[in-house]
Design a protein around this motif. Structure first.
Motif, PDB file in Angstrom:
ATOM      1  N   ALA A 326     -14.511 -72.030  47.133  1.00 44.79           N
ATOM      2  CA  ALA A 326     -14.672 -72.250  48.663  1.00 44.79           C
ATOM      3  C   ALA A 326     -15.155 -73.114  49.318  1.00 44.79           C
ATOM      4  CB  ALA A 326     -14.293 -70.695  49.607  1.00 44.79           C
ATOM      5  N   ILE A 327     -16.831 -72.533  48.483  1.00 47.07           N
ATOM      6  CA  ILE A 327     -18.018 -73.310  49.391  1.00 47.07           C
ATOM      7  C   ILE A 327     -18.378 -74.948  48.993  1.00 47.07           C
ATOM      8  CG2 ILE A 327     -20.900 -73.966  48.913  1.00 47.07           C
ATOM      9  CD1 ILE A 327     -20.025 -70.026  48.376  1.00 47.07           C
ATOM     10  N   GLY A 328     -17.845 -75.235  48.070  1.00 50.78           N
ATOM     11  CA  GLY A 328     -17.694 -76.595  47.455  1.00 50.78           C
ATOM     12  C   GLY A 328     -16.624 -76.760  48.452  1.00 50.78           C
ATOM     13  N   LEU A 329     -15.736 -76.813  48.387  1.00 47.39           N
ATOM     14  CA  LEU A 329     -14.687 -76.794  49.229  1.00 47.39           C
ATOM     15  C   LEU A 329     -14.595 -77.366  50.690  1.00 47.39           C
ATOM     16  CD1 LEU A 329     -11.309 -75.712  47.208  1.00 47.39           C
ATOM     17  CD2 LEU A 329     -11.723 -78.084  47.208  1.00 47.39           C
ATOM     18  N   SER A 330     -15.750 -76.501  50.830  1.00 47.35           N
ATOM     19  CA  SER A 330     -16.026 -77.045  52.711  1.00 47.35           C
ATOM     20  C   SER A 330     -16.889 -77.861  53.030  1.00 47.35           C
ATOM     21  CB  SER A 330     -16.665 -75.498  53.360  1.00 47.35           C
ATOM     22  OG  SER A 330     -17.881 -75.457  52.671  1.00 47.35           O
ATOM     23  N   PHE A 331     -17.427 -78.810  51.652  1.00 43.88           N
ATOM     24  CA  PHE A 331     -18.217 -80.242  52.238  1.00 43.88           C
ATOM     25  C   PHE A 331     -16.996 -81.262  51.500  1.00 43.88           C
ATOM     26  CE2 PHE A 331     -21.025 -76.656  51.261  1.00 43.88           C
ATOM     27  CZ  PHE A 331     -22.594 -77.776  51.823  1.00 43.88           C
ATOM     28  N   LEU A 332     -15.919 -80.806  50.815  1.00 43.49           N
ATOM     29  CA  LEU A 332     -14.676 -81.575  50.960  1.00 43.49           C
ATOM     30  C   LEU A 332     -13.781 -82.154  51.695  1.00 43.49           C
ATOM     31  CD1 LEU A 332     -14.457 -80.929  47.088  1.00 43.49           C
ATOM     32  CD2 LEU A 332     -16.019 -83.026  48.080  1.00 43.49           C
ATOM     33  N   GLY A 333     -14.568 -83.383  52.916  1.00 45.83           N
ATOM     34  CA  GLY A 333     -13.065 -83.083  54.186  1.00 45.83           C
ATOM     35  C   GLY A 333     -11.626 -83.495  53.349  1.00 45.83           C
ATOM     36  N   LYS A 334     -11.681 -84.230  52.212  1.00 40.65           N
ATOM     37  CA  LYS A 334      -9.866 -84.763  52.348  1.00 40.65           C
ATOM     38  C   LYS A 334      -9.734 -83.469  51.803  1.00 40.65           C
ATOM     39  CE  LYS A 334     -10.036 -89.627  52.728  1.00 40.65           C
ATOM     40  NZ  LYS A 334      -9.301 -89.925  54.062  1.00 40.65           N
ATOM     41  N   PHE A 335     -10.472 -82.516  50.870  1.00 37.02           N
ATOM     42  CA  PHE A 335      -9.360 -81.645  50.304  1.00 37.02           C
ATOM     43  C   PHE A 335      -8.967 -80.594  51.261  1.00 37.02           C
ATOM     44  CE2 PHE A 335      -8.809 -78.729  47.659  1.00 37.02           C
ATOM     45  CZ  PHE A 335      -8.239 -78.951  45.936  1.00 37.02           C
ATOM     46  N   THR A 336     -10.093 -80.768  52.065  1.00 33.78           N
ATOM     47  CA  THR A 336     -10.029 -79.516  52.852  1.00 33.78           C
ATOM     48  C   THR A 336      -8.806 -79.751  53.902  1.00 33.78           C
ATOM     49  OG1 THR A 336     -11.901 -79.072  53.082  1.00 33.78           O
ATOM     50  CG2 THR A 336     -10.693 -78.137  54.593  1.00 33.78           C
ATOM     51  N   ALA A 337      -8.762 -81.140  54.155  1.00 27.99           N
ATOM     52  CA  ALA A 337      -6.766 -81.404  54.926  1.00 27.99           C
ATOM     53  C   ALA A 337      -6.083 -81.568  54.541  1.00 27.99           C
ATOM     54  CB  ALA A 337      -7.785 -83.073  55.865  1.00 27.99           C
ATOM     55  N   LEU A 338      -6.416 -82.078  53.017  1.00 26.25           N
ATOM     56  CA  LEU A 338      -4.817 -81.781  52.210  1.00 26.25           C
ATOM     57  C   LEU A 338      -4.534 -80.325  52.589  1.00 26.25           C
ATOM     58  CD1 LEU A 338      -2.983 -83.111  50.622  1.00 26.25           C
ATOM     59  CD2 LEU A 338      -3.941 -83.071  48.877  1.00 26.25           C
ATOM     60  N   ILE A 339      -6.056 -79.195  52.091  1.00 20.48           N
ATOM     61  CA  ILE A 339      -4.743 -78.148  52.104  1.00 20.48           C
ATOM     62  C   ILE A 339      -4.453 -77.658  53.246  1.00 20.48           C
ATOM     63  CG2 ILE A 339      -5.827 -75.381  51.510  1.00 20.48           C
ATOM     64  CD1 ILE A 339      -5.577 -76.912  48.975  1.00 20.48           C
ATOM     65  N   SER A 340      -5.255 -78.632  54.338  1.00 16.61           N
ATOM     66  CA  SER A 340      -4.594 -78.188  55.434  1.00 16.61           C
ATOM     67  C   SER A 340      -2.960 -78.099  56.111  1.00 16.61           C
ATOM     68  CB  SER A 340      -5.094 -77.824  56.722  1.00 16.61           C
ATOM     69  OG  SER A 340      -5.047 -79.451  56.531  1.00 16.61           O
ATOM     70  N   THR A 341      -2.346 -79.059  55.200  1.00 14.77           N
ATOM     71  CA  THR A 341      -1.412 -79.799  55.651  1.00 14.77           C
ATOM     72  C   THR A 341       0.035 -79.025  55.203  1.00 14.77           C
ATOM     73  OG1 THR A 341      -1.663 -81.069  53.299  1.00 14.77           O
ATOM     74  CG2 THR A 341      -2.181 -82.244  55.452  1.00 14.77           C
ATOM     75  N   ILE A 342      -0.405 -78.316  54.299  1.00 16.51           N
ATOM     76  CA  ILE A 342       0.348 -77.019  53.678  1.00 16.51           C
ATOM     77  C   ILE A 342       0.996 -76.272  54.781  1.00 16.51           C
ATOM     78  CG2 ILE A 342       0.796 -75.227  52.379  1.00 16.51           C
ATOM     79  CD1 ILE A 342      -1.251 -75.494  51.144  1.00 16.51           C
ATOM     80  N   PRO A 343       2.569 -76.549  54.365  1.00 20.13           N
ATOM     81  CA  PRO A 343       3.119 -76.153  56.560  1.00 20.13           C
ATOM     82  C   PRO A 343       3.279 -74.953  56.702  1.00 20.13           C
ATOM     83  CG  PRO A 343       4.977 -78.311  54.880  1.00 20.13           C
ATOM     84  CD  PRO A 343       2.577 -77.420  54.492  1.00 20.13           C
ATOM     85  N   SER A 344       3.626 -74.049  57.396  1.00 21.21           N
ATOM     86  CA  SER A 344       3.594 -72.471  57.754  1.00 21.21           C
ATOM     87  C   SER A 344       4.831 -71.982  56.948  1.00 21.21           C
ATOM     88  CB  SER A 344       3.901 -72.249  59.274  1.00 21.21           C
ATOM     89  OG  SER A 344       4.668 -73.087  59.592  1.00 21.21           O
ATOM     90  N   PRO A 345       5.708 -73.139  56.354  1.00 17.87           N
ATOM     91  CA  PRO A 345       7.033 -72.175  55.585  1.00 17.87           C
ATOM     92  C   PRO A 345       6.627 -71.053  55.359  1.00 17.87           C
ATOM     93  CG  PRO A 345       7.746 -74.310  56.700  1.00 17.87           C
ATOM     94  CD  PRO A 345       6.058 -73.806  57.666  1.00 17.87           C
ATOM     95  N   VAL A 346       5.727 -72.482  53.623  1.00 14.77           N
ATOM     96  CA  VAL A 346       5.382 -72.418  52.483  1.00 14.77           C
ATOM     97  C   VAL A 346       4.372 -71.064  52.659  1.00 14.77           C
ATOM     98  CG1 VAL A 346       3.949 -72.954  50.537  1.00 14.77           C
ATOM     99  CG2 VAL A 346       5.298 -75.037  52.309  1.00 14.77           C
ATOM    100  N   LEU A 347       4.267 -71.617  53.729  1.00 17.18           N
ATOM    101  CA  LEU A 347       2.788 -70.099  53.887  1.00 17.18           C
ATOM    102  C   LEU A 347       2.803 -68.625  54.180  1.00 17.18           C
ATOM    103  CD1 LEU A 347      -0.064 -70.878  55.319  1.00 17.18           C
ATOM    104  CD2 LEU A 347       0.242 -71.038  53.164  1.00 17.18           C
TER     105      LEU A 347
END
Length: 423
Positions: A326-347
């Motif tokens: 999680a700490i490492g990913l907080s520095f990776l803008g594109k990966f963090t953005a990719l995870i944030s694209t997970i749609p709410s119905p999946v979650l």
């Protein structure tokens, strides 16, 4: 006869093979990600900092508890309203809100010192099975509305959202019940990936945030002092900050409940070993540190507890690696953005299962402890706790407002103390 405890596949101190461990850790990241980034989004705070703070806070908690409790810390929803008010009253300056959260962390540490002084025997007196069981059920079912809303099962909901949520739920459920070997221990990771691909196929995924994000960028830390690289906030100890502090009484109650749930899943008494004083210190220091770098308050995450309950993997090394990732990913803008694209119905589809597992563990406590509901006293305690905890009851006091788990727990404790024992 008590229901037998299903053995853990990995005990707290055990470590999985490297590749397996990596996938298990990412499963925890997926579980906490949606809720952890939602809090800063609501408050207008940097998402990258919340992600960094969740990982750092989990490592702090691990150190405080001597690596004996498989807990992941994420952004707390309990402080949203109080922080939002403080930010608004200060004209958008987060100084008062952050100062208030630092003070909350100090309240946790003070509570830990009190527990160290007087011991934990009072826990058995105040929290017998008839109180613990309904409390755990309220923790799980109290989150049910969020899961159902994210899944799209609301009036006028999008059929596509419902379809994706059901698909995610079923993939996760079938993998957990039918899969063999390695796949059986990563049902949530498989469920999220499967649900994501289905959502992508029917047009529910927006890649715009990924295209706009940078590959590498520093989290937007907001520190309590000025440097050439970071902006700053000015610590403020006025009424706007102090108004946040009483909420700590509510979240300390939730802290006890969450550790009770996890203890039942792992068949351990974490509030006695390593001790409630250590878990409180870990949670409190993590919260204060998060505030000092510009993040929201931290709290133990039910989503990750649910993952442990379903997979029976309680390894603290898996949680530690999830924190490091999680700490490492907080520095990776594109990966963090990719995870944030997970749609709410999946979650949402996954959350229906996770929150249900937590609630079911409350029922399991009542069964295993052979709580006699033929006794009117027990019926009164359990029914009042469930109705108050799930019915939206709120008690406004001069310094704080009690609702949900905290109000339910308070009612159960008082009733257990004052109602006469039946013979």
């Amino acid at each position: 006869m008590a229901v037998s405890q299903r053995a853990l596949l990995l005990e707290v101190h055990e470590k999985p093979p490297v590749l397996t461990g990596i996938l298990l850790s990412f499963q925890h990241i997926f579980a906490m990600f949606g809720a952890t980034i939602l809090v800063p989004l609501i408050l207008g705070m940097p998402v990258s900092v919340a992600l960094f703070a969740s990982g750092l806070g989990t490592l702090i908690y691990r150190f405080a508890t001597k690596a004996k409790v498989p807990v992941y810390l994420g952004s707390s929803f309990a402080y949203i309203s109080a922080m939002a008010v403080a930010i608004e009253q200060m004209g958008g300056d987060i100084g008062a809100a952050q100062t208030g959260i630092v003070l909350v962390g100090l309240v946790y540490v003070s509570a830990a010192a009190l527990v160290k002084l007087i011991g934990t025997r009072w826990i058995d007196t105040l929290l017998p099975p008839i109180v613990i069981g309904p409390m755990i059920m309220v923790i799980g079912l109290g989150l049910a509305g969020s899961a159902v809303t994210n899944a799209g099962f609301v009036a006028g909901g999008d059929v596509r959202h419902m379809f994706v949520a059901v698909a995610t739920f079923l993939i996760t459920a079938f993998v957990n019940t039918k899969a063999k070997g390695f796949f059986k221990i990563i049902p949530f990771l498989i469920g999220i990936v499967g649900g994501y691909l289905i959502a992508l196929a029917i047009g529910l995924v927006d890649f715009t945030p990924v295209l706009q994000a940078r590959w590498f960028e520093l989290p937007g830390f907001i520190l309590p002092f000025q440097t050439p690289w970071f902006s700053s906030y000015r610590p403020y100890f006025g009424p706007e900050a102090l108004a946040i502090v009483p909420v700590a009484l509510v979240t300390i109650s939730e802290h006890i409940g969450d550790h009770t749930v996890l203890g039942k899943i792992c068949d351990r008494e974490f509030m006695k070993e390593p001790g409630l004083n250590r878990t409180l210190i870990g949670d409190g220091v993590a919260t204060a540190v998060s505030a000092l770098i510009g993040g929201p308050a931290n709290t133990t995450y039910g989503e990750n507890t649910g993952v442990i309950g379903m997979t029976r993997i309680a390894s603290v090394s898996v949680i530690r690696n999830a924190a490091l990732f999680a700490i490492g990913l907080s520095f990776l803008g594109k990966f963090t953005a990719l995870i944030s694209t997970i749609p709410s119905p999946v979650l949402g589809g996954m959350a229906i299962l996770l929150y249900g597992v937590i609630a079911s563990n409350g029922l399991k406590v009542l069964i295993e402890e052979q709580v006699d509901f033929g006794m009117v006293r027990n019926l009164i305690i359990a029914s009042s706790m469930l109705v108050l905890g799930l019915g939206g009851a709120t008690l406004e006091l001069p310094l704080l407002t009690l609702s949900g788990t905290a109000l339910s727990a308070l009612a159960g404790i008082i009733l257990n103390l004052i109602l006469p024992k039946e013979v």
